[in-house]
Design an enzyme around this catalytic site. Structure first.
Site, PDB file in Angstrom:
ATOM      1  N   PRO A 254      28.171  38.726  41.258  1.00 27.48           N
ATOM      2  CA  PRO A 254      29.195  37.997  40.525  1.00 27.48           C
ATOM      3  C   PRO A 254      30.195  38.873  39.793  1.00 27.48           C
ATOM      4  O   PRO A 254      31.215  38.372  39.332  1.00 27.48           O
ATOM      5  CB  PRO A 254      28.367  37.201  39.507  1.00 27.48           C
TER       6      PRO A 254
ATOM      7  N   TYR B 195      27.657  42.315  31.752  1.00 31.80           N
ATOM      8  CA  TYR B 195      26.817  42.523  32.933  1.00 31.80           C
ATOM      9  C   TYR B 195      26.124  43.854  32.726  1.00 31.80           C
ATOM     10  O   TYR B 195      26.801  44.882  32.551  1.00 31.80           O
ATOM     11  CB  TYR B 195      27.660  42.576  34.202  1.00 31.80           C
TER      12      TYR B 195
ATOM     13  N   ASP C 212      32.840  32.558  36.126  1.00 30.45           N
ATOM     14  CA  ASP C 212      33.969  32.054  35.367  1.00 30.45           C
ATOM     15  C   ASP C 212      35.241  32.876  35.409  1.00 30.45           C
ATOM     16  O   ASP C 212      36.176  32.582  34.683  1.00 30.45           O
ATOM     17  CB  ASP C 212      33.568  31.824  33.927  1.00 30.45           C
TER      18      ASP C 212
ATOM     19  N   ARG D  62      35.596  36.816  26.838  1.00 29.25           N
ATOM     20  CA  ARG D  62      35.742  35.403  27.200  1.00 29.25           C
ATOM     21  C   ARG D  62      36.412  34.609  26.097  1.00 29.25           C
ATOM     22  O   ARG D  62      36.803  35.138  25.060  1.00 29.25           O
ATOM     23  CB  ARG D  62      34.355  34.815  27.480  1.00 29.25           C
TER      24      ARG D  62
END
Lengths: 702, 702
Positions: B376, B299, B61, B291
């Site tokens: 990612p 992570y 994202d 976010r």
């Protein structure tokens, strides 16, 4: 309590209750329904409109800077901003010594620096769409179309009782056919537009006709009786609500007749994409308003029609698009003008009228065209109408919730009738200057001086931006002076028995009591993101206490703020006294902090908890503390300098739910803050339901 | 021509044709469908996805600046910009001499000045929503969900024939139940998330399982055979399309195992709303990605899991949200971390692989995860995947329309496989630095130097912005040097028999051949409105010839431009030769002018008509000529200075439909402009339908 008065030999109609009944779903009615959609947990709202559909084209469409700020506070300013045509420059065209029109001046359309938005143009249909989308996103309020109010009664004896329903209205549901006006279809080729004068002020009202039709129809039995705590008439110049309460519009019409064409122009006129004021030597005037989708609106003075009719009501059939275009061609010669596509057209007679009263016992209110009508050229009408109900909406909601005293509702008339009077004065002066023949020289006293016209235009731009609005002293604006003199004459000073809060307006140079909070960018302390200050003030019903706390990396300043935090966090603080039990601590009065220290040298968690409330579900709130510091991508914004606030002393500012400034004082002056809120806030009813979340969800920030 | 190979004892399935068949409706597939929705008049597109619904949470994202620029060119950049969390700053946390983590550095997350956007975070479900809305607005393309391709054949013998359908695919429609993956539901209380590893790279592919299921089911007869001109596999790391064409991913996995938690954190860690890289002394690393909606993604390096499994495939059941959280708590100590709400979680094993080929005879293409997989954390995967198909979409469309030679399609592999290789190198280096233990001191050679890590982060930010992409020399980038060396090894130089256009890159300092056109604000000559230059380059398939015309109030400069206008307007100009008959004159190559004179001293209509095309329906086009001059509300933008273009000499720039720069030369160098387009454009088929409007509707401008 009143009983339904309309029975008509039919079975007794169904009866239901609502808190606020809105009559009319144009921009003023939709703005109000949109406000109330933010309170749908506590306020039951219904909105009726006699028409079967929303507007699709034509009609008023200039949007002031202030209106865009308001739209943005409801989270759809960006839609208007993106879709609209932006107007940047006004070009003035006047006859030269040979009588040929020439560009004489260029002036900015919006005064630079007054707002983060500039004046734009977008048709009313899109604006209504934004409102409808916003209402649907926030509530289950639906516009009840094809619905006509047919009787009204009012029980004055209970009008002081917040819980009572003094208003009873019977409504009738129309069939689709009955509710569909005979508005002409849009023409694709410029021909066959059968009645462009629909909704012009030169056509009679059709409400009575609709009532008659409905009563004759086989659906006449489909009536319903509504009991309401409050009713608001947003039902236009021929207002049914105004007629029921017996108020009138005062003022008069002039001789000036103007036509309007919305066309995709085919022309060699060089400034067709600018806003232009064109005075011809003797053929009248044209105003050019460039619009979205290649359209241009032309306001065209119809001197021939006016002469023929001599100012009396005249034969409408003499006004056609061809006649209007021919006038424009004469005025704009030697430039050529024609079109293949006409989107809409109309004509109107200039006049200015204002309502004698805006409210019946603070239970029935009038707003928008129902209480002020004037000429459309200055792009004011829809804006002032929407701002009427923007002023009213939060006051009604807090009255219904029981969080504010009913007397706050008096400030609606005091604040908005004053604005309507100012608007009418502005329009009167502006229309005269625009409709008059330009003076041939300084000796030509009957003609209009083009210098005077330009001067009026420049000055008018401040008024026309909507930013100049300055609400007078009242129980919700802690300003010195007489509330009677500063408003429309209504007494809205604080009630006897309470002590007035004292403001210290000298603590800031550029934040003014009674005016809307100006906006500059500040950075979020927790994530360094720049926000325009107004973005921190969404229209969700909250009051805001904004603490310009000075340099919080300085120990004394930090301790000063944290002492205030101890007051705010105490069980009997004004925040905890007035916030309904079970509701988020920031749902009635939100505390925002803007400090002037270095962001990287300050830690958010060194502040007392009231400045970044903690909940068990979500942890700390990271969206309440901001800093005036350099940004990575947008330079330095110098918020303290912009607001004219001393970087050490700071100040506190109380801002109303509609972004107008109520109080200015020392950052730690808890006593005056408490006095201010205590004058009109009420200990809430226990019946208000608790919410699940424990902090206010200002979702635009997350 | 191939015949359907799948009959399975059932009646012969229905057969239909399409131009482009897209397999997979993740971000790469949706980007492509969205591009092709702009050509829906000419290109028949279908898009299949084996899943029954779009993504609702979790997954990649991060959005690069460049991705936001691309979204904006499709008119939904503002939606992503408004809804996302903006990341402004990266905080680096490292162990101090006592082994306690401390903030050691702050660096900007996006390099200031490289784009009008900055990197943001928004979950994939919203991004897919924007694509779906945009596709629906522009076409009738619908994602065909729960649809599985089950057989493929390719007829190489017709692959050079534009009109042929060399691809035949049989598809099977699944029931809803078959197509619904066993993804865990979102947990409201952090418990009971049953399989967070869904779609993790540690779980096996389920495509074959779905095929088996479908063939056994009673719906197995619901098959269809599709003949396609082109097919694009956007079907992820386990790509069915890749398996059909026999290509492979080259590279390997590492030992590093990472967990991912999307939570609303309850913590006293001060930088939880910043992007953070936290290296603990010996417990591993955490990356914090704040976010939207109060969420934070963590992570978290799972050192315990890794040690237990020793790098081999290990027991997935040992990974739970509790295990991941416990790792984070160890790494982030002494700060506390917990949560009540977990939105999603997963785990993955770091590895880097890239496809050996991206295309089968320029008829079948692979994009996104089907040809590159990596870790990612750098927020690259979804961006690079979408940019793959952003590169491919317009090339496919022009190939189908017959306006470009098929050979242009070779540039897809040349340009994008090179990017994939760069990405893999970047990720390899970055992952090693991030997963390693910090060095205790300069003598600790096994440890990672934190200075080296910071340096890599700063340098990586340019790569990670997406702005650094620099496509090599080719038939569509008139750059010196070898196309083989500048790309992935594919020869994409111009065909023999045509003459290469010569660029003069020295005419501008800050516009670079092969890179995307940078953006600065310029004013519309006709209405003085400021536009970011990139806003003038919407993704609608047009090439642009941009004329930095110098000072047009100077007579010689005006005459120079008008002489070019005479060439452009002539019947056999490249514009008129290649634009399909009946289509708007600006629909294939749009001419934009930016001059450096004073706006108020220049009249638009003094320019030749090709610079502001006239049509009988709409009159002149007022949206093609711009000026580098002072704005009323946004100061001076100094576009010529920004681009490094001489204000008198000026220059001409040819920009691809994807905003990358193809050619730079003298403003009146018609000859080289003609050579450039002639190398790959084709005289269009007469079968392309004429449109009604006669100018290109770049509706964002009106």
């Amino acid at each position: 309590m009143a009983t339904p008065v309309f029975t008509n030999g039919q079975p007794q109609p169904a009866t239901s209750d609502c808190d606020v009944l809105i009559v009319g779903a144009g921009p003023a009615g939709l703005m109000l329904a949109n406000w109330l959609s933010r309170f749908s947990q506590d306020v039951k709202t219904r909105i009726l409109d006699k028409r079967g559909t929303k507007i699709f084209n034509g009609q008023a469409d200039g949007l002031q800077c202030r209106t865009l700020e308001i739209f943005d506070s409801f989270d759809f300013g960006h839609r208007a901003w993106r879709e609209s045509n932006h107007m940047l420059e006004i070009c003035l065209w006047n006859p030269d010594k040979d009588g040929v029109i020439r560009r004489s001046d260029r002036i900015p359309d919006t005064i630079p620096g007054i707002s983060r938005f500039q004046q734009v143009v977008l048709h009313q249909g899109r604006i209504e769409r934004f409102f409808l989308d916003s209402i649907a996103k926030n509530s289950d309020i639906k516009v009840e179309r094809a619905t006509l109010p047919i009787s009204f009664s009012f029980d004055e004896s209970v009008s002081k009782n917040t819980e009572a329903y003094p208003i009873t209205v019977t409504i009738q549901h129309l069939t689709e056919e009955e509710a569909t006006p005979k508005q002409s279809a849009t023409s694709q080729n410029g021909a066959g537009i059968s009645d462009g004068l629909f909704r012009s002020n030169m056509t009679p009202d059709d409400t009575q006709e609709l009532i008659n039709l409905a009563q004759k129809s086989k659906h006449a039995g489909q009536t319903e009786t509504i009991r309401a705590k409050f009713m608001v008439g947003c039902d236009g110049a021929h207002s049914w609500v105004r007629n029921q309460v017996g108020f009138t519009l005062k003022g008069e019409s002039t001789d000036y007749i103007w036509g309007v064409l919305d066309i995709v122009p085919i022309t060699d006129f060089p400034d067709i994409r600018m806003r232009c004021a064109i005075h011809s030597a003797s053929q009248g005037s044209v105003m050019v308003i460039p619009r979205e989708n290649k359209l241009v609106r032309l306001y065209i003075q119809l001197t021939t029609v006016q002469n023929a009719a001599g100012g009396a009501k005249f034969d409408r059939s003499t006004i056609t698009p061809e006649v209007i275009l021919a006038s424009a061609q004469r005025i704009m010669a030697p430039y050529k003008l024609s079109y293949k596509y006409c989107d809409w057209w109309t004509a109107y007679q200039i006049g200015q009228r204002v309502g004698d009263s805006f409210s019946l016992h603070e239970r029935v209110f009038l707003a928008g065209d129902a209480v002020h009508t004037h000429s459309p050229k200055a792009g004011q009408g829809m804006n002032v109408s929407m701002q009427d109900t923007y002023n009213l909406g939060w006051k009604l909601a807090h009255a219904v919730r029981g969080t504010h005293d009913l007397s706050v509702l008096k400030t609606y008339q005091s604040e908005r009738r004053k604005i309507a009077q100012d608007l009418i004065d502005f329009d009167h002066k502006f229309s005269r200057l625009f409709s008059g023949r330009p003076a041939k020289d300084v000796l030509d006293e009957e003609g209009i001086s083009m210098d005077e016209f330009k001067d009026a235009f420049v000055k008018g731009n401040m008024f026309a931006s909507g930013i100049a609005v300055d609400y007078g002293s009242s129980m919700i604006v802690a300003k010195s002076g007489s509330s009677v003199e500063q408003g429309d004459g209504t007494d809205v000073s604080i009630q006897s028995g309470t002590t007035a809060a004292i403001s210290k307006p000298e603590l800031t140079k550029n934040i003014s009591l009674g005016k809307r909070m100006p906006s500059v960018k500040v950075l979020n302390q927790a994530d360094a993101r720049p926000w325009h200050f107004q973005e921190l003030l969404p229209s969700n019903g909250c009051w805001r206490l904004v603490l310009f706390a000075g340099d919080l990396t300085d120990k004394a300043s930090l301790e000063r703020l944290n002492r205030l935090g101890a007051h705010l966090g105490s069980k009997d603080s004004f925040i905890n006294r007035y916030t309904p039990p079970g509701r988020p601590v920031d749902s009635l009065i939100e505390v925002l902090t803007v400090h002037s220290g270095k962001r990287a040298e300050f830690e958010l968690l060194s502040l007392a908890e009231p400045f970044h409330p903690y909940t068990e579900q979500d942890g700390y709130d990271y969206w309440k503390v901001f800093v005036d510091d350099v940004s990575y991508h947008e330079g330095e914004n110098k918020a303290y300098d912009f607001y004219g606030i001393d970087k050490e002393r700071g100040c506190g500012v109380i801002i109303r739910p509609d972004q107008y400034v109520s109080w200015i004082g020392h950052v730690d002056d808890y006593e005056n803050m408490d006095k201010f809120f205590s004058a009109f806030m009420k200990t809430p009813k226990a019946t208000i339901r608790a919410t699940n979340g424990l902090t206010n969800d200002t979702s635009t920030l997350r």
